[in-house]
Design an enzyme around this catalytic site. Structure first.
Site, PDB file in Angstrom:
ATOM      1  N   ASP A 115       9.529   9.218 -13.637  1.00  0.00           N
ATOM      2  CA  ASP A 115       9.789   8.755 -12.266  1.00  0.00           C
ATOM      3  C   ASP A 115      10.517   7.413 -12.288  1.00  0.00           C
ATOM      4  OD1 ASP A 115       9.809   9.230  -9.549  1.00  0.00           O
ATOM      5  OD2 ASP A 115       7.809   8.403  -9.187  1.00  0.00           O
ATOM      6  N   GLY A 135       0.104   5.819  -0.107  1.00  0.00           N
ATOM      7  CA  GLY A 135      -0.807   6.916  -0.416  1.00  0.00           C
ATOM      8  C   GLY A 135      -2.243   6.455  -0.253  1.00  0.00           C
ATOM      9  N   GLU A 156       0.839  -1.184   0.000  1.00  0.00           N
ATOM     10  CA  GLU A 156       0.000   0.000   0.000  1.00  0.00           C
ATOM     11  C   GLU A 156       0.877   1.239   0.000  1.00  0.00           C
ATOM     12  OE1 GLU A 156      -1.641   1.264   4.089  1.00  0.00           O
ATOM     13  OE2 GLU A 156      -1.612  -0.939   4.195  1.00  0.00           O
TER      14      GLU A 156
END
Length: 342
Positions: A183, A38, A36
């Site tokens: 990213d 955010g 998990e």
């Protein structure tokens, strides 16, 4: 953007407590949570087929290699907070659909649904994204474990992992218009270990992906880009021009090349070449990055040949205009693989 809205809210709620979940017309059993972060959760799921002759979700796949042998997949559930977040998820779905390459994680299916969250009839959205599952974790996970044991990838494996990342990025950079991932980092690289072969490396997470080329013609545009980058591009892997953007410049896909060079260093040593600045008194990671002040591990017995260190330094050119492009890097990496292959 190809998003589906469904009224199967009660069934989707099963995700919160185990059970079954539907993505469009296909049913999946929740096996366990994988991670998990955010407002997102990742689950291991297994497709439930009531009719063995029904191909199920696999009939939607672009390539037969995406079909799971045992029916298991990774499912990402995103709790969407507002309309801006909803648009970001739709953009991620859209950009993911543009790419088809064995070293880029494919989005296999998706649904965005409306969920009633309270008695006063307020509604929110949730997104469900289906991917192939890779249970060996990310490059970041693997290097952390290896660092704790004082282990390193072999030079050959370093080059083969890096070659695969370059191949995936070449696909993105070769489209018209070219796209930047924005990213690239160890946490966004999935590894799968293979007996007698180098690990399979797959670049994932297209949430920051955008068309790569952008003209900056004012100070306000430069500051706007810096603000966007601060939110979407991880700091230790962020290119100098995204930290201190000139008022007159052309941004292109070589922002990814910088991140790629930092990731090559991290395949070798487990961290970005600039994170050392965070631990120094008065140190500034931004200054280290914009001046390309790479810090190599101390000691006489480096696990890697000097040619590999020189390769990293050559990629990490602080001036974007002289930084190599992906085709240049592929030429050099082929030479290094020929020289250092087992």
């Amino acid at each position: 953007m190809g998003c589906s809205f469904s009224g199967l809210n009660g069934l989707y709620d099963a995700v919160n407590g185990g059970g079954d979940v539907w993505i469009n017309e296909n049913r999946f059993k929740i096996i366990r949570q994988l991670g998990e972060g955010g407002f997102a959760y990742v689950f291991l799921v297994k497709e439930v087929l009531s009719d063995p002759s029904n191909p199920g979700v696999s009939k939607k796949f672009k390539h037969p290699s995406h079909i799971s042998d045992d029916g298991t997949y990774a499912m990402k559930k995103v709790l969407i907070q507002n309309n801006e977040h909803l648009e970001m998820v739709r953009e991620e779905i859209h950009f993911s659909s543009l790419f088809s390459h064995p070293n880029l994680l494919p989005l296999l299916d998706q649904a965005i649904i409306s969920v009633q969250v309270s008695q006063d009839q307020s509604w929110k959205h949730e997104a469900y994204l289906l991917f192939p599952v890779h249970l060996d974790g990310t490059l970041l996970d693997n290097t952390k474990v290896m660092n704790a044991k004082k282990e390193f990838f072999s030079t050959s494996d370093v080059l083969q992992i890096f070659l695969q990342l370059c191949a995936g990025l070449k696909h993105m950079h070769s489209l018209d218009p070219p796209y930047a991932h924005n990213d690239v980092k160890p946490g966004n690289v999935l590894l799968t270990h293979r007996k007698g072969q180098p690990p399979l490396a797959i670049l994932m997470d297209f949430g920051s992906t955008r068309p790569a080329r952008r003209q900056i013609r004012s100070r306000s545009e430069a500051l706007q880009l810096q603000e966007w980058a601060a939110e979407h591009v991880s700091a230790p892997f962020r290119a100098p021009e995204l930290w201190d953007c000139p008022s007159q410049c052309d941004i292109d896909e070589r922002t990814d090349i910088w991140s790629l060079g930092c990731t090559l260093y991290a395949i070798m040593y487990g961290v970005s070449p600039f994170e050392y600045a965070l631990g120094e008194s008065g140190g500034s990671m931004q200054l280290a990055i914009v001046n390309a002040q790479i810090k190599w591990p101390a000691g006489p017995n480096t696990p890697y040949p000097e040619a590999l260190h020189q390769f990293v330094t050559w990629i990490l050119q602080p001036q974007a205009t002289v930084r190599p492009r992906i085709d240049d890097i592929l030429i050099h990496i082929d030479k290094l693989i020929s020289k250092f292959s087992n």
